[in-house]
Motif scaffolding. Sequence first.
Motif, PDB file in Angstrom:
ATOM      1  N   ASN A 300       3.351  28.201 118.887  1.00 23.52           N
ATOM      2  CA  ASN A 300       2.066  28.863 118.550  1.00 23.52           C
ATOM      3  C   ASN A 300       2.575  30.369 118.829  1.00 23.52           C
ATOM      4  O   ASN A 300       3.384  30.728 119.631  1.00 23.52           O
ATOM      5  N   PRO A 301       1.731  31.231 117.784  1.00 23.74           N
ATOM      6  CA  PRO A 301       1.881  32.514 118.347  1.00 23.74           C
ATOM      7  C   PRO A 301       1.468  33.037 119.519  1.00 23.74           C
ATOM      8  O   PRO A 301       0.837  32.411 120.351  1.00 23.74           O
ATOM      9  N   SER A 302       2.128  34.129 120.016  1.00 22.03           N
ATOM     10  CA  SER A 302       1.838  34.552 121.558  1.00 22.03           C
ATOM     11  C   SER A 302       1.632  36.288 121.600  1.00 22.03           C
ATOM     12  O   SER A 302       1.896  36.868 120.343  1.00 22.03           O
ATOM     13  N   ASN A 303       1.267  36.830 122.391  1.00 19.72           N
ATOM     14  CA  ASN A 303       1.018  38.135 122.429  1.00 19.72           C
ATOM     15  C   ASN A 303       2.461  39.018 122.887  1.00 19.72           C
ATOM     16  O   ASN A 303       3.071  38.691 123.834  1.00 19.72           O
ATOM     17  N   TRP A 304       2.655  40.131 122.029  1.00 24.54           N
ATOM     18  CA  TRP A 304       3.820  40.706 122.222  1.00 24.54           C
ATOM     19  C   TRP A 304       3.533  42.297 122.495  1.00 24.54           C
ATOM     20  O   TRP A 304       2.521  42.853 121.810  1.00 24.54           O
ATOM     21  N   VAL A 305       3.977  42.905 123.629  1.00 19.42           N
ATOM     22  CA  VAL A 305       3.382  44.525 123.697  1.00 19.42           C
ATOM     23  C   VAL A 305       4.783  45.376 123.869  1.00 19.42           C
ATOM     24  O   VAL A 305       6.120  44.383 123.883  1.00 19.42           O
ATOM     25  N   LYS A 306       4.758  46.558 123.531  1.00 24.60           N
ATOM     26  CA  LYS A 306       5.990  47.418 123.865  1.00 24.60           C
ATOM     27  C   LYS A 306       6.526  47.105 125.361  1.00 24.60           C
ATOM     28  O   LYS A 306       5.865  47.082 126.219  1.00 24.60           O
ATOM     29  N   SER A 315       3.837  44.329 143.864  1.00 24.31           N
ATOM     30  CA  SER A 315       2.845  43.184 143.832  1.00 24.31           C
ATOM     31  C   SER A 315       2.876  42.205 142.511  1.00 24.31           C
ATOM     32  O   SER A 315       2.052  41.341 142.476  1.00 24.31           O
ATOM     33  N   GLY A 316       3.626  42.705 141.600  1.00 29.14           N
ATOM     34  CA  GLY A 316       3.546  42.066 140.407  1.00 29.14           C
ATOM     35  C   GLY A 316       3.771  42.884 139.130  1.00 29.14           C
ATOM     36  O   GLY A 316       3.945  44.064 139.256  1.00 29.14           O
ATOM     37  N   LYS A 317       3.632  42.098 137.945  1.00 27.64           N
ATOM     38  CA  LYS A 317       3.935  43.030 136.823  1.00 27.64           C
ATOM     39  C   LYS A 317       2.441  42.956 136.059  1.00 27.64           C
ATOM     40  O   LYS A 317       1.628  41.946 136.256  1.00 27.64           O
ATOM     41  N   TYR A 318       2.129  44.060 135.405  1.00 27.49           N
ATOM     42  CA  TYR A 318       0.962  44.258 134.929  1.00 27.49           C
ATOM     43  C   TYR A 318       0.846  45.106 133.188  1.00 27.49           C
ATOM     44  O   TYR A 318       1.977  45.822 133.186  1.00 27.49           O
ATOM     45  N   VAL A 319      -0.110  44.892 132.936  1.00 25.71           N
ATOM     46  CA  VAL A 319      -0.251  46.120 131.822  1.00 25.71           C
ATOM     47  C   VAL A 319      -1.630  46.498 131.740  1.00 25.71           C
ATOM     48  O   VAL A 319      -2.715  46.054 132.607  1.00 25.71           O
ATOM     49  N   LEU A 320      -1.837  47.907 131.511  1.00 27.46           N
ATOM     50  CA  LEU A 320      -3.076  48.515 131.387  1.00 27.46           C
ATOM     51  C   LEU A 320      -3.636  48.612 130.255  1.00 27.46           C
ATOM     52  O   LEU A 320      -3.044  49.116 129.252  1.00 27.46           O
ATOM     53  N   THR A 321      -5.243  48.025 129.995  1.00 32.28           N
ATOM     54  CA  THR A 321      -5.702  48.181 128.801  1.00 32.28           C
ATOM     55  C   THR A 321      -6.738  49.270 128.817  1.00 32.28           C
ATOM     56  O   THR A 321      -7.371  49.594 129.807  1.00 32.28           O
ATOM     57  N   PHE A 322      -7.249  49.927 127.666  1.00 29.18           N
ATOM     58  CA  PHE A 322      -7.827  50.765 127.488  1.00 29.18           C
ATOM     59  C   PHE A 322      -8.881  50.498 126.412  1.00 29.18           C
ATOM     60  O   PHE A 322      -8.608  50.781 125.455  1.00 29.18           O
ATOM     61  N   ASN A 323     -10.046  49.677 126.685  1.00 34.00           N
ATOM     62  CA  ASN A 323     -11.173  49.295 125.825  1.00 34.00           C
ATOM     63  C   ASN A 323     -12.321  49.838 126.207  1.00 34.00           C
ATOM     64  O   ASN A 323     -12.802  49.908 127.464  1.00 34.00           O
ATOM     65  N   ASN A 325     -13.687  52.884 126.371  1.00 35.26           N
ATOM     66  CA  ASN A 325     -13.672  54.040 127.655  1.00 35.26           C
ATOM     67  C   ASN A 325     -13.448  53.434 129.016  1.00 35.26           C
ATOM     68  O   ASN A 325     -13.948  53.984 129.953  1.00 35.26           O
ATOM     69  N   GLN A 326     -12.798  52.241 129.057  1.00 36.52           N
ATOM     70  CA  GLN A 326     -12.640  51.596 130.607  1.00 36.52           C
ATOM     71  C   GLN A 326     -11.012  51.200 130.467  1.00 36.52           C
ATOM     72  O   GLN A 326     -10.316  50.589 129.826  1.00 36.52           O
ATOM     73  N   VAL A 327     -10.271  51.583 131.650  1.00 32.83           N
ATOM     74  CA  VAL A 327      -9.115  51.068 131.970  1.00 32.83           C
ATOM     75  C   VAL A 327      -9.164  50.051 132.771  1.00 32.83           C
ATOM     76  O   VAL A 327      -9.565  49.875 133.814  1.00 32.83           O
ATOM     77  N   LYS A 328      -8.258  48.745 132.608  1.00 32.32           N
ATOM     78  CA  LYS A 328      -8.293  47.754 133.318  1.00 32.32           C
ATOM     79  C   LYS A 328      -6.887  47.291 133.414  1.00 32.32           C
ATOM     80  O   LYS A 328      -5.836  47.615 132.753  1.00 32.32           O
ATOM     81  N   ARG A 329      -6.367  46.772 134.634  1.00 32.63           N
ATOM     82  CA  ARG A 329      -5.248  46.416 134.791  1.00 32.63           C
ATOM     83  C   ARG A 329      -5.065  44.816 134.914  1.00 32.63           C
ATOM     84  O   ARG A 329      -5.845  44.083 135.559  1.00 32.63           O
ATOM     85  N   ILE A 330      -4.333  44.339 133.980  1.00 31.38           N
ATOM     86  CA  ILE A 330      -4.024  42.867 133.815  1.00 31.38           C
ATOM     87  C   ILE A 330      -2.672  42.416 134.175  1.00 31.38           C
ATOM     88  O   ILE A 330      -1.732  42.875 133.704  1.00 31.38           O
ATOM     89  N   ALA A 331      -2.753  41.454 135.089  1.00 30.06           N
ATOM     90  CA  ALA A 331      -1.540  40.703 135.553  1.00 30.06           C
ATOM     91  C   ALA A 331      -0.829  40.029 134.623  1.00 30.06           C
ATOM     92  O   ALA A 331      -1.691  39.086 133.795  1.00 30.06           O
ATOM     93  N   VAL A 332       0.483  39.924 134.107  1.00 30.27           N
ATOM     94  CA  VAL A 332       1.006  39.229 133.111  1.00 30.27           C
ATOM     95  C   VAL A 332       2.327  38.604 133.577  1.00 30.27           C
ATOM     96  O   VAL A 332       2.908  39.029 134.599  1.00 30.27           O
ATOM     97  N   ASN A 333       2.765  37.728 132.934  1.00 26.88           N
ATOM     98  CA  ASN A 333       4.053  37.268 133.194  1.00 26.88           C
ATOM     99  C   ASN A 333       5.099  37.531 132.006  1.00 26.88           C
ATOM    100  O   ASN A 333       4.358  37.419 130.902  1.00 26.88           O
ATOM    101  N   VAL A 344       4.471  38.857 126.575  1.00 22.15           N
ATOM    102  CA  VAL A 344       3.554  38.680 127.789  1.00 22.15           C
ATOM    103  C   VAL A 344       2.602  37.347 127.545  1.00 22.15           C
ATOM    104  O   VAL A 344       2.178  37.158 126.738  1.00 22.15           O
ATOM    105  N   PHE A 345       2.207  36.772 129.076  1.00 20.81           N
ATOM    106  CA  PHE A 345       1.160  36.069 129.131  1.00 20.81           C
ATOM    107  C   PHE A 345       0.190  36.450 130.019  1.00 20.81           C
ATOM    108  O   PHE A 345       0.639  36.783 131.315  1.00 20.81           O
TER     109      PHE A 345
END
Length: 368
Positions: A300-306, A315-323, A325-333, A344-345
């Motif tokens: 199945n398709p999966s999510n890809w980021v730069k 503490s781990g690996k994260y990506v920051l989303t900006f949706n 007008n809000q910034v969130k830190r999302i833990a990913v593998n 990324v998952f």
Amino acid sequence: MFHSISIYRRLITILVSASLLGFLFSSCSQQDGQKKELQYRTSISETYPTAPIAVMNPQYQISVPAELKPYEQVAIYAKVTGFVKQIRVERGDRVKKGQLLAVLEAPEMQQQYLSDRSTEQKVYSDYLYAKQAYDRLVVASETTGAVAEIELDRAKSAMESAKSAYDASKAGTGHTSQLQEYLHITAPFNGIITQRNVSVGALAGKANHLPLFRVAQDDKLRLTLSLPEKHASSVYPEMPATFTISSQPGKIFDAKLSRTSGILDPHDRSLALEFDVSNSSGQLQGGDYAQVKLKLKRENPSNWVKSQSVLKTQSGKYVLTFNNNQVKRIAVNEGNRLDSLTEVFGNLSPNDKIIIKPSEEIKTVKIN
């Protein structure tokens, strides 16, 4: 009285001035806050540009070590104890299935067979005599009163007992005859003799734990490898592969997936893959190490980021989303990598906007 009115007017003036100053101060504070939030929002969107998530299912390639093994290989032991009388093959000889490789001799086994055979013939004669006696009594019993019923039953029992003794003796003779067949060592399949460990006159059998020969099938080989766990779900039927071996630099060989172990090895968390490789020309050798390139693709398709969008911290690996007008830190593998993109998952949505160059200094708050 005039003095009282003057004092009253002064108080009113002071109160009005204080109210105006308070209103002006509050307005300035709100404007300053809005101005700061606007500046922060502008700094996020300008200083830290975003990019959408790429949802795709590309085919990717990895390189893993592998080993070429004979399709079948076996150590040949003597099933019965005996001395080696003849050896018909040498190391490196090619043999056909059923071809005679060696002959053992065990004189006592031949004597046992002759004894069992003689006993079988004697018991068979006893059975024929008991059967004839019973058949005669059956004929005589047709005349009323000529033969007592108990005599007929006794003759029948003697015949059946003789028949059972004959069957047992026949099975014993077959057993010793089969053991004699084991004195002839034959090839189980087409292949090549890779080892010869005995000489004429040596004692072979249960007392000797060394095999007489080792035979390997070399016209067909198995290419075996262990695939890391994170790639296990990207395997598909008849998956193509190319491989090279160090003994023949510059040559590239093709293969297709034949089978997998189906489950991960609990020791190294890998999936075993096997590729059947035709070797009718004999240019490949079983036992060579190979380097295999696999073309994998997830179900199945999966999510890809730069790749630079992944923030790596203690503490781990994260990506920051900006949706919104809000910034969130999302833990990913992290998964696979393809050019400048990383798989990324995590708890991500295809509509998320990812900050391309994240930093731990970016606040994860909502901007009004």
